[in-house]
Design a protein around this motif. Structure first.
Motif, mmCIF file in Angstrom:
data_model
loop_
_atom_site.group_PDB
_atom_site.id
_atom_site.type_symbol
_atom_site.label_atom_id
_atom_site.label_comp_id
_atom_site.label_asym_id
_atom_site.label_seq_id
_atom_site.Cartn_x
_atom_site.Cartn_y
_atom_site.Cartn_z
ATOM 1 N N TYR A 6 0.838 -1.190 0.000
ATOM 2 C CA TYR A 6 0.000 0.000 0.000
ATOM 3 C C TYR A 6 0.874 1.242 0.000
ATOM 4 N N GLU A 7 0.287 2.363 -0.330
ATOM 5 C CA GLU A 7 0.980 3.640 -0.332
ATOM 6 C C GLU A 7 0.379 4.545 0.732
ATOM 7 N N VAL A 8 1.190 5.458 1.248
ATOM 8 C CA VAL A 8 0.733 6.444 2.223
ATOM 9 C C VAL A 8 0.880 7.822 1.599
ATOM 10 N N PHE A 9 -0.132 8.650 1.737
ATOM 11 C CA PHE A 9 -0.098 10.005 1.163
ATOM 12 C C PHE A 9 -0.380 11.012 2.266
ATOM 13 N N ARG A 10 0.560 11.916 2.517
ATOM 14 C CA ARG A 10 0.432 12.895 3.603
ATOM 15 C C ARG A 10 0.407 14.316 3.046
ATOM 16 N N THR A 11 -0.449 15.140 3.618
ATOM 17 C CA THR A 11 -0.534 16.563 3.282
ATOM 18 C C THR A 11 -0.795 17.343 4.567
ATOM 19 N N PRO A 12 -0.707 18.672 4.528
ATOM 20 C CA PRO A 12 -1.152 19.459 5.682
ATOM 21 C C PRO A 12 -2.621 19.178 5.996
ATOM 22 N N GLN A 13 -3.016 19.414 7.240
ATOM 23 C CA GLN A 13 -4.417 19.220 7.627
ATOM 24 C C GLN A 13 -5.339 20.162 6.848
ATOM 25 N N LEU A 207 9.596 10.671 -11.943
ATOM 26 C CA LEU A 207 10.592 9.674 -12.342
ATOM 27 C C LEU A 207 11.027 8.767 -11.195
ATOM 28 N N SER A 208 10.707 9.140 -9.972
ATOM 29 C CA SER A 208 11.169 8.404 -8.800
ATOM 30 C C SER A 208 10.690 6.954 -8.793
ATOM 31 N N LYS A 209 11.540 6.070 -8.278
ATOM 32 C CA LYS A 209 11.153 4.672 -8.111
ATOM 33 C C LYS A 209 10.020 4.522 -7.092
ATOM 34 N N LYS A 210 9.812 5.534 -6.271
ATOM 35 C CA LYS A 210 8.762 5.484 -5.254
ATOM 36 C C LYS A 210 7.468 6.169 -5.702
ATOM 37 N N ALA A 211 7.405 6.571 -6.964
ATOM 38 C CA ALA A 211 6.191 7.216 -7.478
ATOM 39 C C ALA A 211 5.025 6.244 -7.426
ATOM 40 N N HIS A 212 3.830 6.785 -7.225
ATOM 41 C CA HIS A 212 2.627 5.970 -7.267
ATOM 42 C C HIS A 212 1.504 6.821 -7.873
ATOM 43 N N PRO A 213 0.335 6.243 -8.132
ATOM 44 C CA PRO A 213 -0.695 6.971 -8.898
ATOM 45 C C PRO A 213 -1.059 8.347 -8.362
ATOM 46 N N GLY A 249 1.214 25.306 -8.831
ATOM 47 C CA GLY A 249 2.097 24.262 -9.361
ATOM 48 C C GLY A 249 3.179 23.870 -8.385
ATOM 49 N N SER A 250 3.742 24.865 -7.707
ATOM 50 C CA SER A 250 4.764 24.589 -6.697
ATOM 51 C C SER A 250 4.204 23.743 -5.566
ATOM 52 N N MET A 251 2.993 24.067 -5.125
ATOM 53 C CA MET A 251 2.356 23.302 -4.048
ATOM 54 C C MET A 251 2.083 21.863 -4.499
ATOM 55 N N TYR A 252 1.562 21.688 -5.713
ATOM 56 C CA TYR A 252 1.332 20.341 -6.243
ATOM 57 C C TYR A 252 2.646 19.555 -6.268
ATOM 58 N N ALA A 253 3.707 20.212 -6.743
ATOM 59 C CA ALA A 253 5.007 19.544 -6.844
ATOM 60 C C ALA A 253 5.519 19.159 -5.462
ATOM 61 N N GLY A 254 5.296 20.040 -4.472
ATOM 62 C CA GLY A 254 5.714 19.734 -3.115
ATOM 63 C C GLY A 254 5.007 18.512 -2.569
ATOM 64 N N MET A 255 3.688 18.451 -2.764
ATOM 65 C CA MET A 255 2.943 17.282 -2.298
ATOM 66 C C MET A 255 3.388 16.023 -3.032
ATOM 67 N N ALA A 256 3.717 16.156 -4.318
ATOM 68 C CA ALA A 256 4.153 14.988 -5.093
ATOM 69 C C ALA A 256 5.484 14.459 -4.589
ATOM 70 N N PHE A 257 6.487 15.322 -4.456
ATOM 71 C CA PHE A 257 7.805 14.799 -4.073
ATOM 72 C C PHE A 257 7.860 14.404 -2.610
ATOM 73 N N SER A 258 7.047 15.036 -1.765
ATOM 74 C CA SER A 258 7.032 14.654 -0.358
ATOM 75 C C SER A 258 6.564 13.214 -0.186
ATOM 76 N N ASN A 259 5.718 12.764 -1.100
ATOM 77 C CA ASN A 259 5.166 11.416 -0.999
ATOM 78 C C ASN A 259 5.830 10.414 -1.934
ATOM 79 N N ALA A 260 6.588 10.890 -2.916
ATOM 80 C CA ALA A 260 7.278 9.990 -3.843
ATOM 81 C C ALA A 260 8.798 10.059 -3.695
#
Length: 403
Positions: A6-13, A207-213, A249-260
């Motif tokens: 399974y994958e875990v996805f974290r963001t601010p509250q 591109l990360s090996k830890k990327a998920h949908p 876009g910066s915020m989206y990218a931050g959430m993406a790399f924080s989880n991947a």
């Protein structure tokens, strides 16, 4: 018991974004405390943003103290100073107002204030934050780091000249307030550096090996926003629509790399910043095209997806062609944004050569290169550093291509 993947996805509250979001800082802080430490810098002070923040807080009966000691990439010294002010003045919440340096400093204070220790104790998960952090409201004033939406902080250990990349859930801000109006005061060089930083986050997350949908969706959405708007924000700083697109876009990218997780670019970037004091966004930009070329054959399909976005969703490009187009377009973007190479930044070549073994070793120790589609060894990282020293973004062919 069967192993479940399974994958875990974290963001601010809470995420508050769009033009005018800054006005929400008082309400969000009052929900969490009665006295806030504002971690910021002298630029925000001179622009009047700190005074405005204090005023908005007072309207909600929230008191405040101000720390403006952040003057460069965040260090353990800034963290110690801000923490002393936080504990000594009876604060119970933290607000970061500024670029990634301010946000990362505040993240460290939020964790240390409730969990104790020194920030270097948390490097490599040697110490885990067992107690909930102090509530942290992160307000970025640049469109690039994405730190307002990540559980990562990067703090330089001054004694060892090591940029510590520390990642734990406790470092995630409770609230992110993203207001593009705050980024409009950014100088052109800052807009360029932070913008390519955001692009680096999105590209490496994809591109990360830890990327998920879930991270894929955000990474591609970030690239779609950044590619057509970064040059516009650079050339026309008052373009609110471009600034808003870059902030989102910066915020989206931050959430993406924080989880991947990020990859080789960031692993190599941190030692450059620690030893030669190159701002993080600039050092990422210096490295991104060469690292993409190095990695290309190991991620053709995904790099081709990025190339097609640069081509305006052109679906007819073949995979190899689209992947090569992505690399060339990143090079052209860096050229248009006047990104320097390491030599033109002013780094002495002799000192650079002496530092190569330590930089490569520190990059590997960070763990980020292991997420890269093509995982390098020590010698390959040293060769990449040499290639990037006098890299020419303008050339059609890679100067000194790595095999």
């Amino acid at each position: 018991m069967a192993l479940i993947n399974y994958e875990v996805f974290r963001t601010p509250q809470v995420i508050v974004y769009a033009k005018g979001a800054f006005e929400r800082v008082g309400v969000e802080t009052a929900l969490r405390g009665k006295k806030a430490l504002i971690v910021s810098d002298s630029i925000m002070q001179s622009l009047g943003n700190i005074d405005k923040c204090v005023e908005i807080l007072s309207q909600e009966n929230v008191q405040s103290e101000v720390y403006t000691g952040v003057v460069s990439e965040p260090t353990d010294r800034y963290v110690a100073e801000a923490l002393a002010l936080f504990t000594g003045s009876g604060c119970d919440t933290i607000i970061s107002l500024g670029g990634g340096s301010c946000i990362d400093t505040a993240k460290a204070v939020a964790v240390l204030a409730s969990n104790g220790g020194y920030i270097s104790d948390y490097m490599g998960a040697k110490k885990l934050a067992a107690t909930s952090p102090i509530p942290h409201i992160a307000i970025p004033t640049t469109a690039g780091t994405g730190s307002e939406a990540t559980d990562v902080t990067i703090i330089t250990n001054v004694a060892d000249d090591v940029k510590m990349m520390i990642k734990q859930p406790a470092f995630m801000p409770a609230v992110a307030i993203v207001d593009p109006v705050l980024s409009m005061s950014s100088p052109k060089k800052v807009t360029a550096a932070t913008g390519v930083d955001a692009l680096s986050h999105a590209v490496e997350a994809y591109l990360s090996k830890k990327a998920h949908p879930m991270t894929d969706v955000l990474a591609l959405a970030a690239i779609r926003l950044i590619v057509p708007n970064l040059r516009q924000a650079f050339d026309n700083p008052e373009d609110v629509a471009a600034r808003e697109a870059m902030s989102t876009g910066s915020m989206y990218a931050g959430m993406a790399f924080s989880n991947a997780s990020v990859c080789l670019v960031h692993g190599m970037s941190r030692p450059i910043g620690a030893l030669f004091h190159v701002p993080h966004g600039i050092s990422n930009a210096m490295l991104l095209p060469a690292v993409l070329e190095f990695s290309k054959e190991s991620c053709l399909e995904r790099l081709a997806d990025i190339g097609r976005l640069f081509a305006g969703n052109e679906e007819t490009l073949l995979m190899q062609e689209a992947a090569e187009f992505a690399v060339e377009q990143v090079k052209k973007l860096c050229l248009d944004l006047e990104i320097p190479n390491l030599e033109s930044w002013g780094i002495d070549q002799t000192e650079f050569e002496k530092a190569l073994p330590k930089m490569a070793a520190d990059a590997l120790i960070s763990g980020s290169p292991n997420n890269n589609p093509r995982v390098p060894d020590q010698q390959e990282i040293e060769a990449l550093y040499r290639l990037c020293y006098n890299y020419q973004f303008a050339s059609d062919e890679m100067s000194g291509k790595l095999s």
